[in-house]
Design a protein around this motif. Structure first.
Motif, PDB file in Angstrom:
ATOM      1  N   UNK A   1       0.826  -1.209   0.000  1.00 25.75           N
ATOM      2  CA  UNK A   1       0.000   0.000   0.000  1.00 25.75           C
ATOM      3  C   UNK A   1       0.857   1.253   0.000  1.00 25.75           C
ATOM      4  N   UNK A   2       1.896   1.264   0.826  1.00 26.42           N
ATOM      5  CA  UNK A   2       2.736   2.462   0.971  1.00 26.42           C
ATOM      6  C   UNK A   2       3.624   2.676  -0.245  1.00 26.42           C
TER       7      UNK A   2
ATOM      8  N   UNK B   1       8.355   8.418   0.859  1.00 29.73           N
ATOM      9  CA  UNK B   1       7.264   7.623   1.424  1.00 29.73           C
ATOM     10  C   UNK B   1       6.429   8.451   2.395  1.00 29.73           C
ATOM     11  N   UNK B   2       7.093   9.255   3.219  1.00 34.84           N
ATOM     12  CA  UNK B   2       6.377  10.054   4.219  1.00 34.84           C
ATOM     13  C   UNK B   2       5.542  11.142   3.555  1.00 34.84           C
ATOM     14  N   UNK B   3       5.939  11.576   2.368  1.00 31.15           N
ATOM     15  CA  UNK B   3       5.138  12.554   1.634  1.00 31.15           C
ATOM     16  C   UNK B   3       3.761  12.016   1.292  1.00 31.15           C
ATOM     17  N   UNK B   4       3.654  10.681   1.230  1.00 26.83           N
ATOM     18  CA  UNK B   4       2.427  10.066   0.734  1.00 26.83           C
ATOM     19  C   UNK B   4       1.583   9.400   1.809  1.00 26.83           C
ATOM     20  N   UNK B   5       2.102   9.270   3.039  1.00 29.58           N
ATOM     21  CA  UNK B   5       1.340   8.516   4.037  1.00 29.58           C
ATOM     22  C   UNK B   5       1.786   8.880   5.449  1.00 29.58           C
TER      23      UNK B   5
ATOM     24  N   UNK C   1       4.834   4.847   7.098  1.00 31.63           N
ATOM     25  CA  UNK C   1       5.572   5.087   5.861  1.00 31.63           C
ATOM     26  C   UNK C   1       7.067   4.871   6.056  1.00 31.63           C
ATOM     27  N   UNK C   2       7.592   5.237   7.222  1.00 29.86           N
ATOM     28  CA  UNK C   2       9.013   5.021   7.497  1.00 29.86           C
ATOM     29  C   UNK C   2       9.324   3.532   7.574  1.00 29.86           C
ATOM     30  N   UNK C   3       8.499   2.777   8.261  1.00 34.76           N
ATOM     31  CA  UNK C   3       8.684   1.329   8.329  1.00 34.76           C
ATOM     32  C   UNK C   3       8.648   0.730   6.924  1.00 34.76           C
TER      33      UNK C   3
END
Length: 269
Positions: free
Chosen positions: A6-7, A203-207, A212-214
């Motif tokens: 998903x991420x 990733x963090x930009x999107x979730x 998102x970091x994981x």
């Protein structure tokens, strides 16, 4: 936490524009890594545009590796703009315990409340005010030894803290995860750690930041394992790694991921 696919899909669907203020050594490798992952990297650090560009980017990553006074001020300008917008940004405090300048710049940046802090064990210990055994940018401490410091730092700053190493550790002060994935050859390739910071920002930009970091760290580690299957040494590994990032599917990521559950953390004080 949702499936890791998903991420990855969310990030690639967004193709986030990520502003990276990083070190000279990392720029080319980092740009290629981020493009392969599915993000849009921009290496923008000049005083006249750092803050302005942060006004249009989806996320920001800051790496203090090749630090000087001019770049430090530009980092603060960009991070200030990101904070004012509520835009996610990631701090990579390279060798923060090595010099007074690095400690001073890191303190200025942490005051601007990064969304994620990603570093090795010695860097996280130093940021938390604990004596660390680092040697320049290299860690002399184990990830396990930094878990308590990571938790305290997360609570103090409000950031997700990611301690990367043989087994990555991620915490937001309330929940935590261990990620046992990757390959020992990865630290032998210059700038792969710096490049990871940009991927985390994408990733963090999107979730949501913790999840998102994981997902970003797991994706990166899985790509490392895939690359190691065909690489003959650090040189061929770098090429295979970029290919693996690009070719990774959501199904392959889900199938190979190994996360020691997202749970209430157990910390060493």
């Amino acid at each position: 936490m949702k499936q890791l696919s998903h991420y990855l899909t969310a990030m690639r669907d967004q193709t986030p524009l990520v502003q990276n203020i990083t070190n000279y050594v990392a720029m080319n490798v980092m740009a290629n890594v981020m493009l392969a992952a599915g993000a849009s990297p921009a290496m923008v650090h000049a005083r006249g545009e750092a803050a302005e560009f942060a006004g249009i980017a989806a996320a920001l990553s800051i790496n203090i590796g090749t630090l000087d006074d001019e770049w430090a001020d530009c980092m603060v300008l960009a991070a200030t703009a990101a904070a004012e917008r509520g835009m996610p940004w990631v701090l990579d405090p390279v060798a923060v315990g090595a010099t007074a300048l690095r400690e001073e710049v890191a303190a200025r940046l942490i005051a601007l409340r990064p969304t994620v802090i990603r570093g090795n064990a010695s860097e996280i210990l130093a940021l938390a005010g604990t004596v660390a055994q680092g040697s320049g940018a290299d860690t002399g401490d184990s990830v396990a030894a930094a878990e308590g410091a990571a938790n305290r730092l997360a609570i103090q700053t409000g950031a997700v803290v990611a301690v990367t190493g043989a087994v990555d550790f991620v915490t937001d002060g309330r929940k935590a995860a261990h990620i046992a994935i990757g390959d020992p050859i990865m630290p032998l390739v210059t700038a792969l750690g710096c490049s990871l910071t940009g991927v985390v920002a994408a990733f963090v930009a999107a979730d949501a930041p913790f999840e998102a970091t994981v997902a970003a760290l797991t994706y990166y580690g899985v790509a490392g394992e895939v690359a190691a299957e065909t690489a003959h040494g650090p040189g061929s590994f770098q090429v295979a790694f970029i290919d693996a990032l690009h070719a990774m599917t959501g199904d392959a990521l889900d199938a190979r991921a190994r996360i020691a559950g997202v749970c209430s953390p157990r910390f060493v004080s």
